[in-house]
Motif scaffolding. Structure first.
Motif, PDB file in Angstrom:
ATOM      1  N   LYS A 167       2.788  10.036   1.142  1.00  0.00           N
ATOM      2  CA  LYS A 167       3.027   8.592   1.124  1.00  0.00           C
ATOM      3  C   LYS A 167       3.798   8.179  -0.130  1.00  0.00           C
ATOM      4  N   THR A 168       4.927   8.855  -0.328  1.00  0.00           N
ATOM      5  CA  THR A 168       5.791   8.565  -1.469  1.00  0.00           C
ATOM      6  C   THR A 168       7.155   8.092  -0.968  1.00  0.00           C
ATOM      7  N   TRP A 169       8.058   7.844  -1.908  1.00  0.00           N
ATOM      8  CA  TRP A 169       9.380   7.283  -1.619  1.00  0.00           C
ATOM      9  C   TRP A 169      10.434   8.316  -1.982  1.00  0.00           C
ATOM     10  N   ALA A 170      11.173   8.797  -0.985  1.00  0.00           N
ATOM     11  CA  ALA A 170      12.274   9.730  -1.206  1.00  0.00           C
ATOM     12  C   ALA A 170      13.577   8.945  -1.282  1.00  0.00           C
ATOM     13  N   VAL A 171      14.314   9.127  -2.375  1.00  0.00           N
ATOM     14  CA  VAL A 171      15.577   8.425  -2.588  1.00  0.00           C
ATOM     15  C   VAL A 171      16.680   9.476  -2.734  1.00  0.00           C
ATOM     16  N   PHE A 172      17.605   9.503  -1.792  1.00  0.00           N
ATOM     17  CA  PHE A 172      18.721  10.446  -1.822  1.00  0.00           C
ATOM     18  C   PHE A 172      19.940   9.798  -2.474  1.00  0.00           C
ATOM     19  N   THR A 173      20.644  10.567  -3.317  1.00  0.00           N
ATOM     20  CA  THR A 173      21.838  10.067  -3.987  1.00  0.00           C
ATOM     21  C   THR A 173      23.054  10.893  -3.575  1.00  0.00           C
ATOM     22  N   PHE A 174      24.040  10.218  -2.974  1.00  0.00           N
ATOM     23  CA  PHE A 174      25.285  10.841  -2.540  1.00  0.00           C
ATOM     24  C   PHE A 174      26.458  10.250  -3.324  1.00  0.00           C
ATOM     25  N   HIS A 175      27.560  10.972  -3.300  1.00  0.00           N
ATOM     26  CA  HIS A 175      28.799  10.451  -3.882  1.00  0.00           C
ATOM     27  C   HIS A 175      29.898  10.446  -2.822  1.00  0.00           C
ATOM     28  N   ASP A 176      30.602  11.545  -2.734  1.00  0.00           N
ATOM     29  CA  ASP A 176      31.797  11.648  -1.903  1.00  0.00           C
ATOM     30  C   ASP A 176      31.438  12.264  -0.544  1.00  0.00           C
ATOM     31  N   ILE A 177      31.518  11.488   0.525  1.00  0.00           N
ATOM     32  CA  ILE A 177      31.189  11.970   1.873  1.00  0.00           C
ATOM     33  C   ILE A 177      32.487  12.308   2.603  1.00  0.00           C
ATOM     34  N   ALA A 183       0.857  -1.183   0.000  1.00  0.00           N
ATOM     35  CA  ALA A 183       0.000   0.000   0.000  1.00  0.00           C
ATOM     36  C   ALA A 183       0.894   1.235   0.000  1.00  0.00           C
ATOM     37  N   PRO A 184       0.350   2.392  -0.370  1.00  0.00           N
ATOM     38  CA  PRO A 184       1.149   3.619  -0.313  1.00  0.00           C
ATOM     39  C   PRO A 184       1.697   3.843   1.097  1.00  0.00           C
ATOM     40  N   THR A 185       2.999   3.929   1.206  1.00  0.00           N
ATOM     41  CA  THR A 185       3.678   4.055   2.495  1.00  0.00           C
ATOM     42  C   THR A 185       4.858   5.013   2.353  1.00  0.00           C
ATOM     43  N   PRO A 186       5.063   5.928   3.283  1.00  0.00           N
ATOM     44  CA  PRO A 186       6.244   6.804   3.218  1.00  0.00           C
ATOM     45  C   PRO A 186       7.524   5.989   3.361  1.00  0.00           C
ATOM     46  N   LEU A 187       8.442   6.153   2.412  1.00  0.00           N
ATOM     47  CA  LEU A 187       9.721   5.441   2.423  1.00  0.00           C
ATOM     48  C   LEU A 187      10.854   6.433   2.179  1.00  0.00           C
ATOM     49  N   VAL A 188      12.047   6.091   2.682  1.00  0.00           N
ATOM     50  CA  VAL A 188      13.228   6.905   2.419  1.00  0.00           C
ATOM     51  C   VAL A 188      14.424   5.985   2.245  1.00  0.00           C
ATOM     52  N   SER A 189      15.255   6.281   1.250  1.00  0.00           N
ATOM     53  CA  SER A 189      16.447   5.483   0.966  1.00  0.00           C
ATOM     54  C   SER A 189      17.661   6.381   0.801  1.00  0.00           C
ATOM     55  N   PHE A 190      18.806   5.873   1.259  1.00  0.00           N
ATOM     56  CA  PHE A 190      20.090   6.551   1.082  1.00  0.00           C
ATOM     57  C   PHE A 190      20.905   5.743   0.079  1.00  0.00           C
ATOM     58  N   THR A 191      21.294   6.343  -1.038  1.00  0.00           N
ATOM     59  CA  THR A 191      22.086   5.637  -2.036  1.00  0.00           C
ATOM     60  C   THR A 191      23.404   6.372  -2.257  1.00  0.00           C
ATOM     61  N   PHE A 192      24.451   5.602  -2.562  1.00  0.00           N
ATOM     62  CA  PHE A 192      25.802   6.142  -2.697  1.00  0.00           C
ATOM     63  C   PHE A 192      26.426   5.546  -3.955  1.00  0.00           C
ATOM     64  N   ASP A 193      26.874   6.393  -4.846  1.00  0.00           N
ATOM     65  CA  ASP A 193      27.395   5.941  -6.130  1.00  0.00           C
ATOM     66  C   ASP A 193      28.910   5.755  -6.110  1.00  0.00           C
ATOM     67  N   ARG A 241      12.057  17.097   1.769  1.00  0.00           N
ATOM     68  CA  ARG A 241      11.735  15.944   0.931  1.00  0.00           C
ATOM     69  C   ARG A 241      11.222  14.775   1.772  1.00  0.00           C
ATOM     70  N   VAL A 242      11.790  14.609   2.958  1.00  0.00           N
ATOM     71  CA  VAL A 242      11.302  13.577   3.873  1.00  0.00           C
ATOM     72  C   VAL A 242       9.872  13.901   4.303  1.00  0.00           C
ATOM     73  N   ASP A 243       9.628  15.153   4.639  1.00  0.00           N
ATOM     74  CA  ASP A 243       8.279  15.568   5.037  1.00  0.00           C
ATOM     75  C   ASP A 243       7.279  15.360   3.902  1.00  0.00           C
ATOM     76  N   GLU A 244       7.726  15.653   2.672  1.00  0.00           N
ATOM     77  CA  GLU A 244       6.867  15.454   1.502  1.00  0.00           C
ATOM     78  C   GLU A 244       6.507  13.976   1.346  1.00  0.00           C
ATOM     79  N   ALA A 245       7.495  13.097   1.558  1.00  0.00           N
ATOM     80  CA  ALA A 245       7.234  11.657   1.472  1.00  0.00           C
ATOM     81  C   ALA A 245       6.211  11.230   2.518  1.00  0.00           C
ATOM     82  N   ILE A 246       6.316  11.787   3.719  1.00  0.00           N
ATOM     83  CA  ILE A 246       5.374  11.449   4.784  1.00  0.00           C
ATOM     84  C   ILE A 246       3.977  11.942   4.451  1.00  0.00           C
TER      85      ILE A 246
END
Length: 595
Positions: free
Chosen positions: A231-241, A43-53, A223-228
């Protein structure tokens, strides 16, 4: 009353009520399954993901400990040729001044920190483009395939079952995406920004690229608040931390402290039960059991699948399908008439929601569409109703995900219908799934607010016209593809004439109006669409012009409508045939729903 102001609007729908005869030799029906089948994200659920390239070493030394501090995990998309380049400078095309993880470190990232390991190709080459950050020469199809296949194989040889993919630089086109789909179950973009609405598109996961200079923590929290909220999925993309990141946006760096602030904020929302942190593959809608037999067409068009166009809808063995078994698929080519592929009938339960997923590659198209429709049958196996669900009318490669809920308690079984209509279409269908979701887990199918939208009762049930001699009910099979028998024929005269829908009760909010239009003749002018607005007493008070259609051929148009003011209590659709235009058109399958 007829308003004399300019009026145009357009829309689209399709109540594909194809009364397909009961199959004489239907395949054995599958046993109904419990609505509590094992499905991720049913079902539509707020999600958040951290991705690193890229597989940089600081994914392990900086990002992973920061996320773990707050009970969070991430996904690392790895360039396999750069693994083990632990000193700088090096020769990795992603960045020559960053150390990369070893295989043991990537294993630690997966096993100790719970991260998912995905593919980012072998060499970080652009898969389509040339110049700028890309190589000087465009990759051939064979070279693209090698980047995809060899990366996956190398990861597998080191113990990583990579099913998630991200193209370097977010560089892909539809031909490349069709190749990606052979090896991977998802693709995360980079330039494709924004949050992802449920039930998602597996082969275009949108994201939010993160850089120190351009994306402050406050923006990411929003963006996290928007997902909540949505009820969407926020996916963040990082490279060099880095502890001290560059302020140059071209460096694609982000601060460890800023990542810590974002992770702390996400954790607070997770602890409050407002959002869920997932790795990429766990953010998709996947599950079992699949209620459809022969989903990858390894048995051709068999096991209950059938077609009414065996010359244009055929089993294909050219490796044109998708993960997890791309070898075989169904090839659909447009012909002189609409062609249909029908799935086996599946028992369904009223009140239970279902999800259809399928891989679709529209490899070529001049006009028309590939559409998806669900036929509904009663306990005796008689066709009683149907629901149009989705269509593609452009060159595109995608996972066609959509929900279905039986229309009534009379529906005992259902089958998927995939149709192709138009010109110049070549499409491939594969990996078709039907999953039972929890009862009530998704909103019921939207109710059509306009009566007689398929014109099976002619111009009646509230539909009217000011030109009965030139705007007439037509029963000559010139309507929408799967319910072509009845439509409305509109012919231009010297004066502008109109077709009016019944008045629909409306409240503040957004409505979708959809329809089928086929312009078969035209010398000038356009077919117009307009929304008339009325107060509670039924008096015309305002209206909204939307658009005009002048292109010959079939147009499937979508219209979004919101009442202009709080005084609007009713609205109706007005179709306008411009005078002295030589227009002749067929109009059908009107659907008006509340978003």
């Amino acid at each position: 009353m007829i308003n004399t102001r300019p009026r145009l609007a357009w829309h689209r729908a399709r109540l594909l009520t194809i009364g397909v005869a009961v199959w004489a030799a239907a395949a054995a029906l599958l046993t109904p399954v419990a609505a509590s089948a094992a499905v991720d994200n049913p079902a539509p659920t707020p999600l958040v993901s951290f991705t690193f390239d890229d597989g940089m070493q600081n994914a392990l030394t900086q990002a992973a400990p920061t996320l773990k501090k707050y009970g969070l995990t991430g996904t690392s998309y790895v360039n396999t040729s750069c693994v083990g380049m632990t000193t700088v400078p090096n020769t990795c095309r992603a960045s020559t001044d960053v150390p990369y993880m070893t295989w043991d470190q990537i294993t630690q990232l997966q096993n100790t920190y719970g991260w998912e390991i995905g593919s980012h190709t072998v060499n970080h080459l652009c898969l389509v483009s040339v110049g700028d950050d890309c190589q000087a020469t465009k990759l051939t199809a064979a070279q693209v395939d090698a980047e995809l296949a060899n990366s996956k194989a190398t990861l597998a040889a080191h113990g990583f079952n990579a099913t998630a993919f991200a193209p370097p630089y977010g560089d892909y086109d539809m031909s490349v995406l069709a190749q990606i789909a052979k090896y991977y179950s998802s693709m995360r973009g980079f330039a494709d920004t924004g949050n992802n609405p449920w039930p998602l598109g597996d082969y275009l996961i949108r994201n939010i690229p993160v850089q120190e200079r351009t994306t402050p923590v406050a923006t990411l929290k929003a963006r996290v608040d928007e997902a909540i909220t949505n009820k969407t999925w926020a996916v963040f993309t990082f490279h060099d931390i880095r502890p001290s990141p560059s302020q140059n946006p071209d460096d694609y760096q982000y601060g460890t402290a800023e990542l810590d602030q974002l992770a702390a904020y996400v954790q607070s929302k997770v602890a409050a039960g407002q959002i869920k942190n997932v790795n990429i593959s766990k953010g998709l809608v996947n599950g079992s059991p699949n209620l459809l037999a022969n989903p990858t067409f390894n048995n051709g068009i068999g096991d209950g699948w059938r077609t009414d166009a065996p010359s244009t809808i055929t089993a294909d063995i050219g490796n044109t399908g998708s993960f997890p078994d791309s070898a075989r698929s169904v090839k659909m080519v447009s012909g002189s008439a609409a062609g249909h592929l029908f799935s086996p009938k599946v028992p369904v339960t009223a009140g239970t929601n279902y999800l259809f997923k399928s891989f679709l590659n529209v490899a070529a198209i001049s006009s028309g569409e590939v559409g998806f429709y669900v036929d509904e049958y009663n306990a005796a196996g008689q066709w009683i109703s149907g629901q149009f669900r989705k269509r593609e009318n452009t060159r595109w490669v995608e996972s066609m995900n959509f929900t279905y809920t039986p229309s009534s308690t009379s529906v005992a079984s259902a089958s998927l219908q995939v149709y192709v209509t138009g010109t110049g279409i070549t499409a491939y269908l594969d990996n078709v799934q039907m999953l039972a979701l929890a009862a009530g887990s998704t909103p019921p199918a939207s109710v059509n607010l306009v009566t007689n939208g398929a014109f099976d009762a002619g111009i009646s049930s509230g539909w009217t016209t000011d030109s009965a001699s030139t705007i007439q009910a037509d029963g000559a099979n010139r309507g929408s593809p799967a319910n072509p028998v009845n439509s409305v024929k509109l012919t231009a005269t010297t004066a502008t004439r109109h077709l009016f829908s019944p008045q629909v009760a409306v409240t503040p909010g957004t409505y979708k109006i959809a329809s089928y239009l086929n312009i078969t003749a035209r010398t000038s002018g356009e077919m117009g669409f307009y929304i008339d607005e009325y107060n509670a007493a039924g008096q015309w008070i305002s209206g909204q012009w939307k658009l005009g259609v002048s292109a010959a051929g079939v147009t499937n148009v979508d219209l979004t409508y919101s009442p202009s003011t709080s005084s609007v209590a009713k609205a109706s659709l007005q179709v306008i045939v411009q005078g002295n235009s030589g227009l002749q058109a067929y109009f059908d399958d009107v659907r008006w729903t509340k978003s």
